[in-house]
Design a protein around this motif. Sequence first.
Motif, PDB file in Angstrom:
ATOM      1  N   ASP A  42      62.144  78.425  -1.415  1.00 12.23           N
ATOM      2  CA  ASP A  42      61.834  77.095  -0.864  1.00 12.23           C
ATOM      3  C   ASP A  42      60.548  77.090  -0.046  1.00 12.23           C
ATOM      4  O   ASP A  42      59.710  76.204  -0.203  1.00 12.23           O
ATOM      5  N   ARG A  43      60.403  78.106   0.832  1.00 12.68           N
ATOM      6  CA  ARG A  43      59.227  78.122   1.716  1.00 12.68           C
ATOM      7  C   ARG A  43      58.699  79.531   1.899  1.00 12.68           C
ATOM      8  O   ARG A  43      59.453  80.503   1.866  1.00 12.68           O
ATOM      9  N   VAL A  45      56.380  81.156   5.008  1.00  9.69           N
ATOM     10  CA  VAL A  45      55.800  80.885   6.328  1.00  9.69           C
ATOM     11  C   VAL A  45      55.033  82.125   6.767  1.00  9.69           C
ATOM     12  O   VAL A  45      55.616  83.203   6.938  1.00  9.69           O
ATOM     13  N   ALA A  64      56.477  79.619  -3.980  1.00  9.73           N
ATOM     14  CA  ALA A  64      57.317  78.773  -3.130  1.00  9.73           C
ATOM     15  C   ALA A  64      57.053  77.298  -3.414  1.00  9.73           C
ATOM     16  O   ALA A  64      56.069  76.933  -4.065  1.00  9.73           O
ATOM     17  N   GLU A 108      66.574  75.616   4.300  1.00  2.00           N
ATOM     18  CA  GLU A 108      65.889  76.050   3.086  1.00  2.00           C
ATOM     19  C   GLU A 108      65.585  77.548   3.125  1.00  2.00           C
ATOM     20  O   GLU A 108      65.225  78.093   4.171  1.00  2.00           O
ATOM     21  N   THR A 110      63.699  80.876   3.024  1.00  2.00           N
ATOM     22  CA  THR A 110      62.330  81.070   3.514  1.00  2.00           C
ATOM     23  C   THR A 110      61.961  82.548   3.537  1.00  2.00           C
ATOM     24  O   THR A 110      62.761  83.397   3.924  1.00  2.00           O
ATOM     25  N   ASN A 138      67.128  83.933   3.950  1.00  4.08           N
ATOM     26  CA  ASN A 138      65.786  84.203   4.452  1.00  4.08           C
ATOM     27  C   ASN A 138      65.434  85.676   4.304  1.00  4.08           C
ATOM     28  O   ASN A 138      66.300  86.557   4.402  1.00  4.08           O
TER      29      ASN A 138
END
Length: 253
Positions: A42-43, A45, A64, A108, A110, A138
């Motif tokens: 999803d993400r 970072v 992503a 989400e 990550t 995550n």
Amino acid sequence: MDISEFSRLNNKNKYSRHPWETSRKNVLHTFLKQAKIPFTIDRIVDIGSGDAYVIHTLVEKKLAKKYFAIDTAYTSEVIEQLKINNNYSEVNYVQNIQEYLENNSTDESTLFLCMDVLEHLENEKIILDHLKASNNNNFYFFAVPAFQSVFSSHDVLLGHYRRYTLEHLYSLLEKNGFKIIDKGYYFTTLLIFRKIDKFLKKDKEASIDNWQGGSFKTMLINTMLKIDFTISLLLKKIGINIPGLSCYSLCKK
């Protein structure tokens, strides 16, 4: 490239990439390819993203759905320049991790990147405390410079408080609730060169900004580091973990 280095560039719109940066990016790509991370995630970072070079290489790979670059040194002027440099890409720029967490759901999946960041903090918990176990999907990738024995004026120039051993990094992350999936060193050749410089009392005073090594020298260094990394990976597969100038850990929480 961190923002302190970015700020020293002669031309912030067009500049040559130091081979250490491109090789470091290749190391990350290899580790992510090996990891059992369910891409597309999803993400992604990137904490301490600097000039956002690394995260844009992941955008190109479409790893992503959303991308965030976080750096406390971001100002509106820096963000605008980075947007221009990267053709107003889909990357979202955020000044600190608190702001990111306040404005984005934790539901989400990550991948958090924290590469060459912890050594800049007097207390690593400034970041680690924010990375709570809010989502079992995550992943966290940490990389730090290795071996205090080669700490030099170059580290001081870059604003480093310390360097780490793999055991030190492992212990730090474990104490903060991270579960280690993979760990190791990379760039053995650079560690040897740094030890020689230290022995000769020849501290490196230049940084990676305004690289003017030329295409041949850049290619030569990139090739050397690629061979170095390939050998260390092969040795790691048979249980031999040789030291390097950097160490890393891939974790869950």
